[in-house]
Every structure is written in structure tokens, then in C-alpha cells.
Scaffold this active site. Structure first.
Site, PDB file in Angstrom:
ATOM      1  N   LEU A  30       0.823  -1.212   0.000  1.00 36.62           N
ATOM      2  CA  LEU A  30       0.000   0.000   0.000  1.00 36.62           C
ATOM      3  C   LEU A  30       0.860   1.267   0.000  1.00 36.62           C
ATOM      4  CD1 LEU A  30      -2.744  -1.074   2.598  1.00 36.62           C
ATOM      5  CD2 LEU A  30      -2.717  -1.409   0.109  1.00 36.62           C
ATOM      6  N   HIS A  31       0.453   2.225  -0.808  1.00 36.21           N
ATOM      7  CA  HIS A  31       1.148   3.512  -0.853  1.00 36.21           C
ATOM      8  C   HIS A  31       0.108   4.625  -0.711  1.00 36.21           C
ATOM      9  CE1 HIS A  31      -0.379   3.568  -4.918  1.00 36.21           C
ATOM     10  NE2 HIS A  31       0.307   2.484  -5.234  1.00 36.21           N
ATOM     11  N   HIS A  34      -3.218   4.252  -2.471  1.00 35.22           N
ATOM     12  CA  HIS A  34      -4.210   3.404  -1.793  1.00 35.22           C
ATOM     13  C   HIS A  34      -4.796   4.148  -0.592  1.00 35.22           C
ATOM     14  CE1 HIS A  34      -1.519   0.160  -3.538  1.00 35.22           C
ATOM     15  NE2 HIS A  34      -2.697  -0.197  -3.993  1.00 35.22           N
ATOM     16  N   GLN A  58      -4.658 -12.687 -12.802  1.00 36.49           N
ATOM     17  CA  GLN A  58      -4.547 -11.494 -13.640  1.00 36.49           C
ATOM     18  C   GLN A  58      -3.105 -11.219 -14.078  1.00 36.49           C
ATOM     19  OE1 GLN A  58      -6.205  -8.932 -10.373  1.00 36.49           O
ATOM     20  NE2 GLN A  58      -4.794  -7.418 -11.180  1.00 36.49           N
ATOM     21  N   GLY A 144      -8.959   3.344  -8.418  1.00 39.25           N
ATOM     22  CA  GLY A 144      -8.176   4.492  -8.880  1.00 39.25           C
ATOM     23  C   GLY A 144      -8.306   4.679 -10.381  1.00 39.25           C
ATOM     24  N   LYS A 145      -8.242   5.957 -10.798  1.00 38.95           N
ATOM     25  CA  LYS A 145      -8.318   6.268 -12.230  1.00 38.95           C
ATOM     26  C   LYS A 145      -7.032   5.887 -12.951  1.00 38.95           C
ATOM     27  CE  LYS A 145     -11.469  10.214 -12.365  1.00 38.95           C
ATOM     28  NZ  LYS A 145     -11.506  11.679 -12.594  1.00 38.95           N
ATOM     29  N   ASP A 147      -5.615   2.995 -13.153  1.00 41.52           N
ATOM     30  CA  ASP A 147      -5.955   1.803 -13.937  1.00 41.52           C
ATOM     31  C   ASP A 147      -7.296   2.078 -14.612  1.00 41.52           C
ATOM     32  OD1 ASP A 147      -3.766  -0.035 -13.291  1.00 41.52           O
ATOM     33  OD2 ASP A 147      -4.491   0.199 -11.251  1.00 41.52           O
ATOM     34  N   SER A 182       2.603   3.912  -7.868  1.00 43.91           N
ATOM     35  CA  SER A 182       2.296   2.525  -8.233  1.00 43.91           C
ATOM     36  C   SER A 182       3.172   1.624  -7.372  1.00 43.91           C
ATOM     37  CB  SER A 182       2.628   2.306  -9.713  1.00 43.91           C
ATOM     38  OG  SER A 182       2.826   0.931  -9.970  1.00 43.91           O
TER      39      SER A 182
HETATM   40  O1  PAF Z   1      -5.908  -2.775  -8.998  1.00 44.89           O
HETATM   41  C1  PAF Z   1      -5.589  -3.766  -8.326  1.00 44.89           C
HETATM   42  O2  PAF Z   1      -4.831  -3.674  -7.365  1.00 44.89           O
HETATM   43  C2  PAF Z   1      -6.141  -5.118  -8.731  1.00 44.89           C
HETATM   44  O3  PAF Z   1      -6.308  -5.226 -10.093  1.00 44.89           O
HETATM   45  C3  PAF Z   1      -7.455  -5.474  -7.991  1.00 44.89           C
HETATM   46  C4  PAF Z   1      -8.573  -4.510  -8.357  1.00 44.89           C
HETATM   47  C5  PAF Z   1      -7.223  -5.448  -6.498  1.00 44.89           C
HETATM   48  C6  PAF Z   1      -7.920  -6.882  -8.392  1.00 44.89           C
HETATM   49  O4  PAF Z   1      -6.962  -7.842  -8.084  1.00 44.89           O
END
Ligand code: PAF
Length: 274
Positions: A30-31, A34, A58, A144-145, A147, A182
């Protein structure tokens, strides 16, 4: 704060929450970016739920799943200080079954830009977000915008599957020098970090051009590419509308300018909502 590691622990803690629930899904490390989501969720809801789960589905073959930054103790402390009610930190075995039902990203919007460069990434992202939203059943979920395509596809999923959840888009948080925050920025050496600044500078240039009433996408992206000579390779510089369809003229209040580039081995994305 309850820390839940299993579905059962999580469901028990969730049942005890009363009132509106703000949910922030994360992959940890977390930064400040977040933290701004947590603070917004805290301010707008009676209760706050956070998940930390590095979601394997993912990540593509050869991506950074193994070395993705993990900072469990610091993350727990940040959540505690931010007034989180439940922190959900499940294992892979808790979240996935063998031969399970699969959610697929839409065929066009899920397979352009990030989806073209990382085919299958959005399938895995939507799969886990669907599970987390169903488990948490929040009033609002915060994304967040930065992504931008993820945010757009999650918004579509909630709409298309009639899920009664408000998806709240949150502003990009930047370091003083302009670099969008990020978890992957820790991979950059100090030299690479300096070169990475050309990404936000190229977006600033785009913003100035639009303010000066230059709306032609080819002219804007050409100027951006000149600034982006400092990165090692450009994956894309694109302008899309809010539904992620490419456009040839920027429409103020309705466009997003997107960049994806490699600096060294680190892949960075950034964007500007215009
Ligand atoms: O943005 C992220 O950190 C990830 O894609 C998420 C939304 C937590 C899903 O794993």
C-alpha cells in the site's frame, strides 16, 4: 480491526458490520494512492473493508507475480491507522476452486490497449473483483483512475450483471515530481525513475495542448512521443472516449489520454482524464 484470512472468518466479520460499507480491493504494498482510497471510503461510509490479495489469474506468464512487492506488516499497520474495520487477506486456495466458472472480459473493450498487451489480464481481474464484491456486498467500491481501463470494465461488469454497488472513481495520486504512484515504482533504479518522469511530462504537454485548443489526436500524440524518447519502449499512446473507444479528436470532459511504456524492465501506465 478484524483481520480475516478465511472466507468463514470474513463472512462472520462482515455480518457484524452495520450501515453503509465502503470497499477497497488491493494487491497490497500500500502507498499514498491506496491511502487516498481508504480515506475516501472512510469519509463516505459507516464501515470500511479492505482486501489484500495478489491475484494470480490477472498475471500473465512471465509477468512479475513471484516478485510482486509484498509488505504485509506495513500494510496491516496502514489499514489499522486508516480506521479499516475488516482487512481480508485470503490465500489462493480460499479464493479459487478447481475448474471453476469463469468471467470473461468483453470481447472488444477487454482486449484493446492493456487487454491487447496483456491478453487475459482483465478476465482474471474481473473474476477476482466479482468474487470480492459478492463476498463483501459493499455500498460503494473504490477504484483508482490510474488503472483507467480496469475501472471502466469493473463499472461495466457491475452494470451488466445488475450488481447494486456504486463504483467510485478516485483521482490519481502523484509524487512531487509527477510520477504516478504505483506499487511497481519500487522496481525502478534512481536513473530509471528520472527517465520515467517523461511519462507524466508527456501527459502535461498533452494537457497544455488541449488547453491551447489543439484537439487533433495525431498532433497531440506526436508531441507526446517526442517527450517519451526517454523511456526504453512505448507500448501505446492513445486517446479514447470514456467507454474506451479510440477517437481522433479530443473532446474536453469526455476523453482519456493513455500511455503505457517500459523503463528498463518495468512496465508503467499513466493517463489523463480530459
Ligand atoms: O488494482 C488492483 O490492485 C487489482 O487489479 C485489484 C482490483 C485489487 C484486483 O486484483
Amino acid at each position: 480491526m478484524v483481520i480475516a484470512h478465511t472466507i468463514q472468518e470474513f463472512q462472520k466479520a462482515r455480518l457484524a458490520l452495520q450501515g453503509s460499507v465502503g470497499f477497497v480491493p488491493t494487491m497490497g504494498a500500500l502507498h499514498q494512492g491506496h491511502l487516498s482510497l481508504l480515506q475516501r471510503a472512510r469519509a463516505e461510509n459507516d464501515c470500511v473493508v479492505v482486501s489484500i490479495f495478489v491475484n494470480p489469474t490477472q498475471f500473465l506468464e512471465g509477468e512479475d507475480l513471484e516478485k510482486y512487492p509484498r509488505k504485509e506488516d506495513a500494510d496491516i499497520e496502514i489499514c489499522r491507522l486508516a480506521g479499516v474495520d475488516i482487512l481480508f487477506m485470503p490465500t489462493i486456495e480460499q479464493m479459487y476452486y478447481k475448474d471453476e466458472l469463469i468471467i470473461l472480459a468483453p470481447k472488444i473493450r477487454g482486449y484493446i490497449l492493456e487487454g491487447a498487451k496483456r491478453p487475459g489480464h482483465f478476465d482474471g481481474m474481473l473474476q477476482i473483483v466479482m468474487k470480492l464484491l459478492n463476498l463483501t456486498s459493499p455500498t460503494r467500491a473504490y477504484f483508482g483512475k490510474k488503472d483507467a481501463q480496469q475501472l471502466s470494465l469493473v463499472t461495466q461488469m457491475v452494470h451488466d450483471y445488475f450488481m447494486n454497488i456504486e463504483i467510485v472513481p478516485c483521482e490519481i495520486v502523484r509524487d512531487k515530481d509527477g510520477l504516478a504512484l504505483s506499487s511497481r515504482n519500487v522496481y525502478l533504479s534512481s536513473q530509471e525513475r528520472l527517465r520515467a518522469l517523461s511519462i507524466s511530462r508527456s501527459l502535461q504537454k498533452a494537457s497544455q495542448m488541449v488547453m491551447a485548443k489543439e484537439f487533433r489526436v495525431d498532433v497531440i500524440t506526436e508531441a507526446m512521443r517526442i517527450i517519451l524518447r526517454d523511456v526504453d519502449s512505448i507500448e501505446y499512446v492513445k486517446v479514447v472516449d470514456r467507454f474506451f473507444y479510440p477517437i481522433e479528436e479530443v473532446k474536453p470532459q469526455a476523453s482519456i489520454i493513455l500511455v503505457a511504456a517500459f523503463v528498463g524492465k518495468t512496465r508503467l501506465i499513466d493517463n489523463l482524464w480530459i
